[in-house]
Scaffold this active site. Structure first.
Site, PDB file in Angstrom:
ATOM      1  N   SER A  46      56.566  58.842  47.824  1.00 11.53           N
ATOM      2  CA  SER A  46      55.139  59.074  47.599  1.00 11.53           C
ATOM      3  C   SER A  46      54.692  60.311  48.356  1.00 11.53           C
ATOM      4  O   SER A  46      54.735  60.351  49.594  1.00 11.53           O
ATOM      5  CB  SER A  46      54.330  57.873  48.084  1.00 11.53           C
ATOM      6  OG  SER A  46      52.968  58.228  48.134  1.00 11.53           O
ATOM      7  N   HIS A  56      56.303  59.873  43.272  1.00 13.89           N
ATOM      8  CA  HIS A  56      55.127  59.016  43.135  1.00 13.89           C
ATOM      9  C   HIS A  56      53.888  59.785  43.577  1.00 13.89           C
ATOM     10  O   HIS A  56      53.849  60.339  44.682  1.00 13.89           O
ATOM     11  CB  HIS A  56      55.330  57.767  43.996  1.00 13.89           C
ATOM     12  CG  HIS A  56      54.247  56.748  43.899  1.00 13.89           C
ATOM     13  ND1 HIS A  56      54.198  55.805  42.901  1.00 13.89           N
ATOM     14  CD2 HIS A  56      53.169  56.504  44.681  1.00 13.89           C
ATOM     15  CE1 HIS A  56      53.146  55.014  43.081  1.00 13.89           C
ATOM     16  NE2 HIS A  56      52.494  55.425  44.165  1.00 13.89           N
ATOM     17  N   ASP A  89      49.859  59.677  44.136  1.00 15.15           N
ATOM     18  CA  ASP A  89      48.716  58.786  44.345  1.00 15.15           C
ATOM     19  C   ASP A  89      47.399  59.515  44.111  1.00 15.15           C
ATOM     20  O   ASP A  89      47.013  60.374  44.899  1.00 15.15           O
ATOM     21  CB  ASP A  89      48.725  58.254  45.787  1.00 15.15           C
ATOM     22  CG  ASP A  89      49.836  57.245  46.020  1.00 15.15           C
ATOM     23  OD1 ASP A  89      49.939  56.288  45.226  1.00 15.15           O
ATOM     24  OD2 ASP A  89      50.596  57.413  47.000  1.00 15.15           O
ATOM     25  N   MET A 144      43.419  59.190  44.058  1.00 11.31           N
ATOM     26  CA  MET A 144      42.348  58.334  44.596  1.00 11.31           C
ATOM     27  C   MET A 144      41.013  59.033  44.441  1.00 11.31           C
ATOM     28  O   MET A 144      40.926  60.247  44.601  1.00 11.31           O
ATOM     29  CB  MET A 144      42.576  58.087  46.090  1.00 11.31           C
ATOM     30  CG  MET A 144      43.927  57.513  46.427  1.00 11.31           C
ATOM     31  SD  MET A 144      44.032  57.274  48.201  1.00 11.31           S
ATOM     32  CE  MET A 144      45.748  56.782  48.362  1.00 11.31           C
ATOM     33  N   HIS A 192      50.138  57.158  40.055  1.00 13.55           N
ATOM     34  CA  HIS A 192      49.482  55.889  40.414  1.00 13.55           C
ATOM     35  C   HIS A 192      47.989  56.154  40.541  1.00 13.55           C
ATOM     36  O   HIS A 192      47.555  56.760  41.514  1.00 13.55           O
ATOM     37  CB  HIS A 192      50.097  55.384  41.728  1.00 13.55           C
ATOM     38  CG  HIS A 192      49.472  54.132  42.264  1.00 13.55           C
ATOM     39  ND1 HIS A 192      49.701  53.693  43.555  1.00 13.55           N
ATOM     40  CD2 HIS A 192      48.649  53.222  41.694  1.00 13.55           C
ATOM     41  CE1 HIS A 192      49.034  52.557  43.756  1.00 13.55           C
ATOM     42  NE2 HIS A 192      48.380  52.255  42.655  1.00 13.55           N
ATOM     43  N   MET A 237      44.506  55.230  41.440  1.00 13.27           N
ATOM     44  CA  MET A 237      43.638  54.305  42.183  1.00 13.27           C
ATOM     45  C   MET A 237      42.214  54.801  41.972  1.00 13.27           C
ATOM     46  O   MET A 237      41.561  55.321  42.884  1.00 13.27           O
ATOM     47  CB  MET A 237      44.032  54.289  43.658  1.00 13.27           C
ATOM     48  CG  MET A 237      45.310  53.489  43.889  1.00 13.27           C
ATOM     49  SD  MET A 237      46.044  53.861  45.482  1.00 13.27           S
ATOM     50  CE  MET A 237      46.956  55.341  45.041  1.00 13.27           C
ATOM     51  N   MET A 280      51.273  45.748  44.401  1.00 13.61           N
ATOM     52  CA  MET A 280      50.974  46.443  45.661  1.00 13.61           C
ATOM     53  C   MET A 280      51.344  45.540  46.834  1.00 13.61           C
ATOM     54  O   MET A 280      50.960  44.371  46.875  1.00 13.61           O
ATOM     55  CB  MET A 280      49.491  46.805  45.748  1.00 13.61           C
ATOM     56  CG  MET A 280      49.034  47.907  44.805  1.00 13.61           C
ATOM     57  SD  MET A 280      49.898  49.474  45.029  1.00 13.61           S
ATOM     58  CE  MET A 280      49.421  49.925  46.697  1.00 13.61           C
ATOM     59  N   ASP A 329      54.940  48.952  46.160  1.00 16.24           N
ATOM     60  CA  ASP A 329      54.379  50.155  46.781  1.00 16.24           C
ATOM     61  C   ASP A 329      53.578  49.746  48.013  1.00 16.24           C
ATOM     62  O   ASP A 329      52.630  48.969  47.905  1.00 16.24           O
ATOM     63  CB  ASP A 329      53.472  50.846  45.753  1.00 16.24           C
ATOM     64  CG  ASP A 329      52.808  52.123  46.275  1.00 16.24           C
ATOM     65  OD1 ASP A 329      53.185  52.602  47.353  1.00 16.24           O
ATOM     66  OD2 ASP A 329      51.920  52.630  45.565  1.00 16.24           O
TER      67      ASP A 329
HETATM   68  C1  DX5 Z   1      48.822  53.408  49.047  1.00 18.42           C
HETATM   69  C2  DX5 Z   1      49.619  54.256  48.088  1.00 18.42           C
HETATM   70  C3  DX5 Z   1      51.039  54.324  48.435  1.00 18.42           C
HETATM   71  C4  DX5 Z   1      51.330  54.979  49.769  1.00 18.42           C
HETATM   72  C5  DX5 Z   1      52.538  54.323  50.359  1.00 18.42           C
HETATM   73  O1  DX5 Z   1      47.543  53.247  48.549  1.00 18.42           O
HETATM   74  O2  DX5 Z   1      49.522  53.738  46.778  1.00 18.42           O
HETATM   75  O3  DX5 Z   1      51.802  54.943  47.410  1.00 18.42           O
HETATM   76  O4  DX5 Z   1      51.553  56.355  49.669  1.00 18.42           O
HETATM   77  O5  DX5 Z   1      52.748  54.816  51.635  1.00 18.42           O
HETATM   78  P1  DX5 Z   1      53.691  54.096  52.679  1.00 18.42           P
HETATM   79  O6  DX5 Z   1      55.065  54.031  52.100  1.00 18.42           O
HETATM   80  O7  DX5 Z   1      53.571  54.938  53.888  1.00 18.42           O
HETATM   81  O8  DX5 Z   1      53.124  52.698  52.872  1.00 18.42           O
HETATM   82 ZN    ZN Z   2      50.961  54.475  45.266  1.00 20.61          ZN
END
Ligand code: DX5
Ligand code: ZN
Length: 221
Positions: A8, A31, A33, A35, A64, A66, A135, A173
């Site tokens: 990620s 990956h 993210d 947000m 991903h 969010m 999650m 994740d």
């Molecule tokens: C959290 C994200 C994850 C995050 C995971 O909201 O969706 O993808 O980057 O990070 P680690 O592996 O550090 O928990």
């Molecule tokens: Zn994620």
């Protein structure tokens, strides 16, 4: 099903993303993210950055989302060239429509659930998606502690997926490291997202190999 490791980039150094991508070329997907400050209390980046990542990344992208309103945005990420686009079940009451909008743009569709969301209502959508993300932390931030309380849900999902005969990825994740990956693999995950454990490692290539080996020796089929 083979194991997949997805670093990620939330845990990467954003001032040199291109170099960071080169550290993890032994992984399977990147990956990404996204947000929006609304669905989660954090902001990362959006479509313009993902569009640039598509051309800069040697690996396919696993986006991903969010974000609120995936009905409006998910297909744009597929259109931008993401290989898979995962949206949150909690963010929409029209998950089938969102999944179809992603697939119709040629990407794989994924549906994600937060740690406290029941998997039950989504088990009937399995043929509409290519991936289910359970999650293992509250979405929004990297570096949090893996929630073992999500493992029963993962076991149940794995059973249903195996019975269905569908080619579905079961992804986890959040808080995945060389110890917690064993629990997640045993419970039925085959696709593992890891942010801080890979990007904070001295040698990301070795860390990816370690995670892969630990998962492989505990995955039960
Ligand atoms: C959290 C994200 C994850 C995050 C995971 O909201 O969706 O993808 O980057 O990070 P680690 O592996 O550090 O928990
Ligand atoms: Zn994620």
């Amino acid at each position: 099903m083979s194991i997949r490791i997805h670093p990620s980039i939330l845990a990467a150094d954003f001032t040199k993303l291109g170099d960071e991508l080169q550290r993890v070329t032994d992984a399977d997907y990147i990956h990404v993210d996204v947000m929006d400050y609304h669905f989660v209390p954090n902001l990362s980046f959006g479509l313009p950055v993902v569009e640039r990542l598509v051309s800069a990344s040697p690996l396919p992208l696993d986006v991903h989302l969010m974000i609120d309103d995936p009905e409006r945005w998910a297909s744009d990420y597929a259109e931008a060239g993401a290989n898979s686009v995962t949206f949150h079940a909690e963010a929409t009451d029209r998950p089938v429509e969102v999944a179809r909008s992603i697939r119709s743009r040629g990407a794989q569709a994924g549906i994600a659930i937060k740690p406290s969301t029941d998997i039950g209502p989504y088990l009937e959508l399995l043929d509409e998606v290519d991936l289910i993300l359970v999650m293992t932390v509250e979405p929004g931030f990297g570096g949090q502690k893996f929630l073992e309380s999500t493992m029963p849900k993962l076991r149940r999902l794995r059973q249903v997926v195996d019975l269905s005969g569908l080619e579905l990825r079961v992804q986890v994740d959040g808080g995945i490291n060389e110890d917690t990956i064993v629990m997640a693999a045993e419970a039925g995950a085959d696709t593992f997202v890891a942010g801080s454990s890979i990007f904070n490692a001295q040698n990301a290539t070795e860390q990816i190999a370690l995670l892969r080996a630990r998962a492989a020796s505990h995955v039960h089929h």
